[in-house]
Design a protein around this motif. Structure first.
Motif, short mmCIF file in Angstrom:
data_model
loop_
_atom_site.label_atom_id
_atom_site.label_comp_id
_atom_site.label_asym_id
_atom_site.label_seq_id
_atom_site.Cartn_x
_atom_site.Cartn_y
_atom_site.Cartn_z
N ALA A 187 0.81 -1.22 0.00
CA ALA A 187 0.00 0.00 0.00
C ALA A 187 0.85 1.27 0.00
O ALA A 187 1.92 1.32 0.60
CB ALA A 187 -0.92 0.00 1.21
N ASP A 188 0.33 2.30 -0.68
CA ASP A 188 0.95 3.61 -0.59
C ASP A 188 0.13 4.58 0.25
O ASP A 188 0.55 5.69 0.54
CB ASP A 188 1.21 4.20 -1.99
CG ASP A 188 -0.03 4.27 -2.86
OD1 ASP A 188 -1.11 3.89 -2.38
OD2 ASP A 188 0.09 4.67 -4.03
N LEU A 189 -1.06 4.16 0.69
CA LEU A 189 -1.87 4.91 1.64
C LEU A 189 -2.53 3.91 2.59
O LEU A 189 -3.19 2.96 2.13
CB LEU A 189 -2.96 5.74 0.94
CG LEU A 189 -4.03 6.38 1.83
CD1 LEU A 189 -3.41 7.34 2.84
CD2 LEU A 189 -5.08 7.11 0.98
N MET A 190 -2.34 4.13 3.87
CA MET A 190 -2.99 3.27 4.86
C MET A 190 -3.91 4.14 5.71
O MET A 190 -3.50 5.16 6.25
CB MET A 190 -1.97 2.57 5.76
CG MET A 190 -2.60 1.58 6.74
SD MET A 190 -1.35 0.60 7.62
CE MET A 190 -2.40 -0.63 8.42
N ILE A 191 -5.17 3.72 5.79
CA ILE A 191 -6.16 4.40 6.61
C ILE A 191 -6.47 3.49 7.79
O ILE A 191 -6.89 2.34 7.60
CB ILE A 191 -7.44 4.71 5.83
CG1 ILE A 191 -7.13 5.54 4.58
CG2 ILE A 191 -8.45 5.45 6.72
CD1 ILE A 191 -8.32 5.72 3.64
N VAL A 192 -6.25 3.98 8.99
CA VAL A 192 -6.53 3.23 10.21
C VAL A 192 -7.71 3.89 10.90
O VAL A 192 -7.71 5.10 11.11
CB VAL A 192 -5.31 3.19 11.14
CG1 VAL A 192 -5.63 2.43 12.43
CG2 VAL A 192 -4.11 2.57 10.43
N GLY A 193 -8.72 3.11 11.25
CA GLY A 193 -9.91 3.73 11.83
C GLY A 193 -10.54 2.96 12.96
O GLY A 193 -10.70 1.73 12.88
N GLY A 194 -10.88 3.67 14.04
CA GLY A 194 -11.68 3.09 15.10
C GLY A 194 -11.03 1.99 15.89
O GLY A 194 -11.69 1.04 16.28
N THR A 195 -9.75 2.10 16.14
CA THR A 195 -9.06 1.08 16.92
C THR A 195 -8.07 1.72 17.87
O THR A 195 -7.36 2.67 17.49
CB THR A 195 -8.34 0.06 16.02
OG1 THR A 195 -7.54 -0.81 16.83
CG2 THR A 195 -7.48 0.74 14.97
N SER A 196 -8.00 1.19 19.08
CA SER A 196 -7.06 1.71 20.08
C SER A 196 -5.64 1.27 19.80
O SER A 196 -4.69 1.77 20.41
CB SER A 196 -7.48 1.23 21.47
OG SER A 196 -7.43 -0.19 21.54
N LEU A 197 -5.49 0.30 18.89
CA LEU A 197 -4.16 -0.25 18.53
C LEU A 197 -3.42 -0.77 19.75
O LEU A 197 -2.23 -0.58 19.90
CB LEU A 197 -3.33 0.81 17.80
CG LEU A 197 -3.89 1.24 16.44
CD1 LEU A 197 -3.04 2.36 15.84
CD2 LEU A 197 -3.98 0.07 15.47
N THR A 198 -4.17 -1.45 20.61
CA THR A 198 -3.56 -2.05 21.81
C THR A 198 -3.67 -3.58 21.80
O THR A 198 -3.02 -4.23 22.61
CB THR A 198 -4.23 -1.52 23.09
OG1 THR A 198 -5.63 -1.79 23.04
CG2 THR A 198 -4.00 -0.02 23.24
#
Length: 250
Positions: A187-198
């Motif tokens: 990917a050349d664009l990553m969209i991360v949404g709605g996660t605490s990433l824990t």
């Protein structure tokens, strides 16, 4: 004039060739599905009805040891068959249909991405829509585990049915993880949404992104905020709806 978050994200989407989305429970809260760790979420809600913490009741050990209580909790707190996709789900489906988005990687088990029209959905924690007999392996849909029986059983052999969701104490699907890593690396664009990433190891996938732009949409801080090129704390649905309009996907 300074561009707002939606304008920046829309511009990056126009420029991108391969987009990947990585999402968590916050992606579906605007569809009426509670998340886990925020105020009012699953882990914050009162447990008067159940004498055990959610983490215990969602474990492999509890499923096999206290199957009836597992299903009472699971049906009342984990399954939302009437939920409908929200603007973020629809935006991602639009982007895939246009050839921009390669994959949706989700920690969610609700199936809303597919309901919105996304096809390449990598479900790292499984899905409530799939169920299987623990004895013979016969597969069933969601309806089979939502019936009147306290413990749903296989029509063929009488074995107990188990949702295809990753419980505490179980391993993630290695094929899904490998496909996720590949999508992120390309990917050349990553969209991360709605996660605490824990939640590991799923959250560590974000650290594998080396492409052009990382956009992080979450209401509360995450361990990866300093790595984001765009940090958005407002409503994901509102941002997604504005991006869709800017991209003329309506």
């Amino acid at each position: 004039m300074t561009k707002d978050s939606a304008e920046v994200l829309a511009e990056w989407i126009r420029q991108a060739r391969k987009i990947v989305f990585f999402g968590g429970a916050g992606t579906s809260t605007e569809s009426g599905i509670p998340d886990f760790r925020s105020a009012g979420g699953l882990y914050d809600s009162g447990q008067d009805e159940f004498p055990y913490p959610p983490e215990d009741m969602l474990s492999r050990e509890f499923f096999y040891g206290e199957t009836e209580m597992f299903y009472r909790f699971y049906r009342s707190r984990m399954v939302y068959p009437q939920a409908e996709p929200n603007p973020m789900h629809r935006l991602l489906a639009d982007l895939e249909n246009s050839g921009k988005l390669n994959a949706v990687i989700t920690q969610n088990i609700d199936g809303l991405h597919q309901k919105a029209g996304s096809r390449n959905v990598l479900e790292v924690h499984g899905s409530v829509l799939r169920n299987a007999c623990t004895s013979c392996g016969e597969t069933y849909d969601l309806h089979a585990v939502m019936g009147a029986a306290a413990i749903p059983v296989c029509r063929k052999c009488g074995g107990v049915l188990k949702p295809d969701v990753v419980l505490y104490g179980e391993m993630l699907d290695s094929a899904v993880l490998e496909a996720s890593v590949q999508a992120i690396e390309e990917a050349d664009l990553m969209i991360v949404g709605g996660t605490s990433l824990t939640v590991q190891p799923a959250a560590s996938l974000v650290g594998m992104f080396t492409g052009g732009h990382l956009a992080l949409l979450n209401r509360t801080p995450t361990p990866y905020d300093s790595h984001a090129d765009l940090l958005v704390t407002e409503s994901m649905g509102a941002v997604a709806e504005r991006v869709r309009k800017l991209l003329e996907y309506i």
